[in-house]
Design a protein around this motif. Sequence first.
Motif, PDB file in Angstrom:
ATOM      1  N   ARG A   1       0.885  -1.094  -0.011  1.00 46.20           N
ATOM      2  CA  ARG A   1       0.069  -0.043  -0.023  1.00 46.20           C
ATOM      3  C   ARG A   1       0.893   1.352   0.067  1.00 46.20           C
ATOM      4  O   ARG A   1       1.990   1.156   0.872  1.00 46.20           O
ATOM      5  CB  ARG A   1      -0.762   0.029   1.213  1.00 46.20           C
ATOM      6  CG  ARG A   1      -2.018   1.062   1.319  1.00 46.20           C
ATOM      7  CD  ARG A   1      -2.647   1.118   2.718  1.00 46.20           C
ATOM      8  NE  ARG A   1      -3.034  -0.211   3.202  1.00 46.20           N
ATOM      9  CZ  ARG A   1      -4.169  -0.812   2.813  1.00 46.20           C
ATOM     10  NH1 ARG A   1      -4.797   0.053   2.368  1.00 46.20           N
ATOM     11  NH2 ARG A   1      -4.611  -1.790   3.185  1.00 46.20           N
ATOM     12  N   ARG A   2       0.551   2.143  -0.737  1.00 47.97           N
ATOM     13  CA  ARG A   2       0.920   3.543  -0.801  1.00 47.97           C
ATOM     14  C   ARG A   2      -0.220   4.570  -0.345  1.00 47.97           C
ATOM     15  O   ARG A   2      -0.803   4.833  -0.975  1.00 47.97           O
ATOM     16  CB  ARG A   2       1.793   3.832  -2.254  1.00 47.97           C
ATOM     17  CG  ARG A   2       2.748   3.055  -2.558  1.00 47.97           C
ATOM     18  CD  ARG A   2       4.107   2.940  -1.900  1.00 47.97           C
ATOM     19  NE  ARG A   2       4.572   4.071  -1.311  1.00 47.97           N
ATOM     20  CZ  ARG A   2       5.210   4.982  -2.200  1.00 47.97           C
ATOM     21  NH1 ARG A   2       5.439   4.677  -3.519  1.00 47.97           N
ATOM     22  NH2 ARG A   2       5.604   6.341  -1.791  1.00 47.97           N
ATOM     23  N   GLY A   3       0.291   5.231   0.833  1.00 45.58           N
ATOM     24  CA  GLY A   3      -0.804   6.187   1.176  1.00 45.58           C
ATOM     25  C   GLY A   3      -2.021   5.415   1.741  1.00 45.58           C
ATOM     26  O   GLY A   3      -1.855   4.153   1.977  1.00 45.58           O
ATOM     27  N   SER A   4      -3.177   5.900   1.644  1.00 44.26           N
ATOM     28  CA  SER A   4      -4.298   5.302   2.355  1.00 44.26           C
ATOM     29  C   SER A   4      -5.221   4.788   1.071  1.00 44.26           C
ATOM     30  O   SER A   4      -5.931   4.081   1.351  1.00 44.26           O
ATOM     31  CB  SER A   4      -5.215   6.283   3.320  1.00 44.26           C
ATOM     32  OG  SER A   4      -5.766   7.581   2.388  1.00 44.26           O
ATOM     33  N   ASP A   5      -4.989   5.384  -0.095  1.00 39.03           N
ATOM     34  CA  ASP A   5      -5.585   4.783  -1.352  1.00 39.03           C
ATOM     35  C   ASP A   5      -5.148   4.327  -2.378  1.00 39.03           C
ATOM     36  O   ASP A   5      -5.684   4.544  -3.484  1.00 39.03           O
ATOM     37  CB  ASP A   5      -6.645   6.289  -1.675  1.00 39.03           C
ATOM     38  CG  ASP A   5      -7.909   6.499  -0.781  1.00 39.03           C
ATOM     39  OD1 ASP A   5      -8.386   5.613  -0.293  1.00 39.03           O
ATOM     40  OD2 ASP A   5      -7.984   7.785  -0.517  1.00 39.03           O
ATOM     41  N   PHE A   6      -4.064   3.646  -2.351  1.00 36.24           N
ATOM     42  CA  PHE A   6      -3.350   2.976  -3.407  1.00 36.24           C
ATOM     43  C   PHE A   6      -2.878   1.730  -2.908  1.00 36.24           C
ATOM     44  O   PHE A   6      -2.224   1.654  -1.856  1.00 36.24           O
ATOM     45  CB  PHE A   6      -2.308   3.895  -3.955  1.00 36.24           C
ATOM     46  CG  PHE A   6      -1.534   3.330  -5.174  1.00 36.24           C
ATOM     47  CD1 PHE A   6      -1.885   3.688  -6.360  1.00 36.24           C
ATOM     48  CD2 PHE A   6      -0.462   2.521  -4.885  1.00 36.24           C
ATOM     49  CE1 PHE A   6      -1.178   3.114  -7.680  1.00 36.24           C
ATOM     50  CE2 PHE A   6       0.380   1.995  -6.021  1.00 36.24           C
ATOM     51  CZ  PHE A   6      -0.338   2.445  -7.196  1.00 36.24           C
ATOM     52  N   LEU A   7      -3.035   0.675  -4.099  1.00 36.08           N
ATOM     53  CA  LEU A   7      -2.360  -0.644  -3.725  1.00 36.08           C
ATOM     54  C   LEU A   7      -1.822  -1.133  -4.913  1.00 36.08           C
ATOM     55  O   LEU A   7      -2.465  -0.853  -6.179  1.00 36.08           O
ATOM     56  CB  LEU A   7      -3.536  -1.710  -3.501  1.00 36.08           C
ATOM     57  CG  LEU A   7      -4.307  -1.965  -1.789  1.00 36.08           C
ATOM     58  CD1 LEU A   7      -5.128  -2.601  -1.930  1.00 36.08           C
ATOM     59  CD2 LEU A   7      -3.052  -2.225  -0.903  1.00 36.08           C
ATOM     60  N   CYS A   8      -0.908  -1.736  -4.990  1.00 34.36           N
ATOM     61  CA  CYS A   8      -0.095  -2.520  -5.740  1.00 34.36           C
ATOM     62  C   CYS A   8       0.114  -3.997  -5.542  1.00 34.36           C
ATOM     63  O   CYS A   8       0.445  -4.499  -4.760  1.00 34.36           O
ATOM     64  CB  CYS A   8       1.260  -1.886  -6.398  1.00 34.36           C
ATOM     65  SG  CYS A   8       2.142  -2.725  -7.647  1.00 34.36           S
TER      66      CYS A   8
END
Length: 526
Positions: free
Chosen positions: A471-478
Amino acid sequence: MSSWWRDAVVYQVYVRSFADSNGDGIGDLTGIRERLPHLVDLGVDAVWLTPFFPSPMADGGYDVADYCGVDPMFGTLTDFDALLARAHELGLRVLVDVVPNHTSDEHPWFAEALDAGPGSPARDRYLFRDGRGEHGELPPNDWESIFGGPAWSRIDDGQWYLHLFDPQQPDLNWRNSQVRADFRKVLAFWLDRGVDGFRIDVAHGMIKHPDLPDTGRDGQISLLGRGELPYFDQDEVHEIYRDWRQLFDSYQGARIGVAEAWASTSERLARYVRADELHQAFNFALLEAPWSAAEFRKVVAESLATTAEVGATTTWVLGNHDVQRPVTRYGGGELGSRRARAAALLSFALPGSVYVYQGEELGLPEVVDLPEEARQDPIWKRSGGEELGRDGCRVPIPWSGDQPPFGFSAGESWLPAPAGWAALTAEVQARSEGSVLRTYRDALALRREDPALGDGELEWVDAPEDVLIFRRGSDFLCATNFGTAPVALDLPGRILCRSDAETTWDGVLPGATAVWLGKIHEESAQ
């Protein structure tokens, strides 16, 4: 002061193979200037140019005969200035490749050293030593050239000189104060012209152990980045970079230094990017990692931890002009292509800076079947043809058309392109939905727009075996599936981008595929 480098996307141009403006089959500075819109459309922040200085080209220009000029093969200083000005107009920064570890044997400094004789100040610019044996007929020690064979060559008066690479690339003596002063002038020459920074070749190699001791082993190159060698990563090398950092900081505009450095541990590598030294160091760990979720996670976690200790960000590199292209390295064919695209998407989502080698955005494979007569790499020549060398990743870029050299040149290119590259040209891919080029453009545009990407923190998310999720930040997933079978993942969010260019997300991630998901909380709340 701007810290643009902390999350920049830097595009490496191999000057000889990017774009030829005059039809002689060799890429040049004017050709690069004419193709800069490709880089703007791609979404990169900076361009790194491989050496374009006057050179006999014994090692593709990494044997420099004049650090403050342009080889006529590539153009003129006026052409460089025009390229730099146009890049800046387009919002692109420009990094120049400097080669401080060694010069060409045709550099005036080396000619002067040969003429001046043993014990002279001119000869002290380099590493000359008497040989061993009854008549000095044996090399001073057992050091080996990176290109194979001994790292010493004997001259007519009986002394030997050190060359960690080709015999036409004598190593400078960086314990010599005149070498340091003269090279500072070289850096200032390019900084005064407006360059935004330097990629520093063999940054780990400039200081050698003062005693020049034997290593006591064969196959020393195998220790590069894994063990200690008396001619690499000596502690005193950091004195040089502290001095250079003061020079960079004396200029407006956040000029930077990027080390091509190999060290035995990630902790030692991080020393090059301490607050008072260089801004970045190439992190080759991801490039070297086998295709495995566990290995990629280990590399990412370790890299982020060690650079964070010194307040730096890391760099992510999947390819360059010295290594086999990712498509081929990851298995070749359709499998290699899928894996390379997934690895690229994963790397674009990681904290830090990304380096893209020309042609990766087109999904180019390594050209492994070049005709023997076309090969020019000294590795090929010095190994007697046993090692293919690096020519296969240096074949010129295919721009357009259905016949080689695909718009690279109006003439015959210096290395021949495969006929099958007609389907991989930039022109074809730009208008092809789902192409590698379009995927790169989409991902880099998203990376630039999303404040969660680039510099910052990473949080791992529990995942099945063969899958990496962060996760990067609260609103991004890779999420990346390193396996061959599809995996069902209970992940919220809407699709932003997929490496396989699909446009929907049903919770099932195919093998060798990465996906970006966004608006996680907004989606979850519904």
